[in-house]
Structures are given as structure tokens and as C-alpha cells.
Design an enzyme around this catalytic site. Sequence first.
Site, PDB file in Angstrom:
ATOM      1  CG  ASN A   1      84.768  64.333  91.522  1.00 34.75           C
ATOM      2  OD1 ASN A   1      84.249  64.254  92.617  1.00 34.75           O
ATOM      3  ND2 ASN A   1      85.322  63.293  90.917  1.00 34.75           N
TER       4      ASN A   1
ATOM      5  CG  HIS B   1      80.579  60.861  92.272  1.00 33.27           C
ATOM      6  ND1 HIS B   1      80.852  61.998  93.005  1.00 33.27           N
ATOM      7  CD2 HIS B   1      81.758  60.496  91.688  1.00 33.27           C
ATOM      8  CE1 HIS B   1      82.128  62.298  92.872  1.00 33.27           C
ATOM      9  NE2 HIS B   1      82.696  61.407  92.080  1.00 33.27           N
TER      10      HIS B   1
ATOM     11  CB  CYS C   1      83.681  59.709  94.691  1.00 37.85           C
ATOM     12  SG  CYS C   1      85.149  60.680  94.295  1.00 37.85           S
TER      13      CYS C   1
END
Length: 325
Positions: free
Chosen positions: A282, A252, A119
Site C-alpha cells: 500500500n 487503491h 490514500c
Amino acid sequence: MTRYSRITGTGSYLPPHRVTNDDLVAQLAQQGIETSDEWIVERTGIRARHFADRDVTSSDLALEASRRALEAAGCQAQDLDLIIVATSTPDMVFPSTACILQNKLGANGCPAFDVQAVCSGFVYALTVADAMIRSGGARRALVVGSEVFSRILDFNDRTTCVLFGDGAGAVVLEASEAPGILASDLHADGSHVGILCVPGNVYGGQILGDPLLKMDGQAVFKLAVGVLEKAARATLDKAGMTDADIDWLIPHQANIRIMQSTARKLKLSMDKVVVTVDQHGNTSAASIPLALDHGVRNGQVQPGQTVLLEGVGGGFTWGAVLLKM
């Protein structure tokens, strides 16, 4: 003359299949697993995510996002002299997804490689591209984050399968006389490998270990909120700036609670945070460029504004990039 790099175009792409919390609740119920829209929203802020069809790969998503970024930058694929793709869900073990994307774009000849920092991948990739442009190794780079995390989710684990989605985001980064990328700060701590990982591998054509995502959510949250503030402050210090200079925070898009905590530590109102986690979930390495493109195209992020990008992910990896649009 000092050489800098600046983002000249952004693009993103989400596969058309949108899965709401209610859709996922119904699917899990068929397997005897209980959850609810309220449970998911309260803990994560996520209301929907997009899943790619079985025959769609990371390079397919990256291709659409890249075309949009190139169009926004007013250039052609043949004008590129560097392609970097951040992904944890590559099309193949090798070659790189960047090479596959390069061929699909028709940009053959320029250097192309992948960056794998989960990520944090886009922040890592953007920092590498900036360094190559500053050193004279490239003039115009395509930096992409693309993921099909739906392929590695355990749909028997309600604590993880509700979190992730598929998508891609891209930017064109070009050499500039004026500073665009102002500063960056990258870190990793391999002692935390086990708190967020896919512990499987391929050996002799067989899958060894577990090929599905595993996460210790509490450990990830605790570590993330601490390291993100430190990375942000280190990046601001390098640029000679403070919290007050930030026009937009684009973190993020993992969990609304982590994002709120980060904003609070940086003394920023949530009105200054670009939030897409509610609609995209996500998307790992794709989440930051997706959110950046969203902010640009809906008029939130304006030319000349100062934007802080922050990533945190498995490894454990984390980092930040401060830039002027």
C-alpha cells in the site's frame, strides 16, 4: 466550445530497496515479533514493498515519476501551468512538496500545491486538476501521488508495518476537445478520523501525541467495501454508463480482499482489475497512479479504453474518477 481534460502521459517510480515478506519477517523476529509470509499474503495479498533510503524524500520520488510522465506526454517541465502533489508524508511542514518538486523540475512560476486526503489523495488531486482545466485555469497539469510511508510505520505492530511501502506515480493532464475525464465523485466523513490516522503533531519543536500510523483494520475494511461501490455507481451514473462499460478497474492498492470485494460488487472479473499490491504494498496516494502507469506500460490499458479509478483512505475519505484513456 466545451473544454475537457485528458491524460497524455503516465510515469511511476519505486525506490530500489525492495523488501520481501521474508525480509520483514526476519527483521521483526529480531524484535521478538512473530509473523510469516503466509500470514501476510493470506490477509493482504502483499509479497513485497519498496522502502526509500533515509535521505530520500517524497519530492525525490515524485521527481523521478514526473520526469517519466512528462517524457511519455512529449512535453517539458516548462510547459506545465499547474502542479498538484497528493501526499501524507510531505518533505516539510511547509512549503508544500509541490513547490519543492516544481523547483527540482525547473518549472518555476506555475501554481503548485499539495492535496492531503491520504490514500484517496490522487483521486482528489486529479478531480481538482480536471476542474481547473475545464474552467480555463490551466492547460497542462502535472498530478502526482508520492509517499514515504516507511517513515511513519510502527515496526512493533505487525498488523500495520507489513502493509505499506514507498513510491510515486504521476500523470500529465492536458486540455482536450474530446472527453478524457468523464466524471468523478468525492466524499469524506470526519466522524471516522480515529480508525486510520497518525495522531501526532509538532508543537514548539516537540512531537506531541504518537507520530506513528494507527489503524483499526476491521473497521477500515467494513467501511471501504461499502463506500467504494457507492462511489463507483455514482460516478458511472454521472457519465451515463454502467458496470459493463468498464474496461479496467484501478482501485487503491490497499488489500487484495478489498479489491476483490469491490470487483465482485461491480460484477467485474479480477481479469479486469489492475493489481500491483502484491509487489508494491500500500503506497497510499501513490498507489493508483503507480498501478495506472503499470497497466499502461505493460500493455494492459490501451488508448480509448474506459478506466475507473477508486480511492479510499484516512479521514475517512473516498472517491472515484471515470476516464477515457
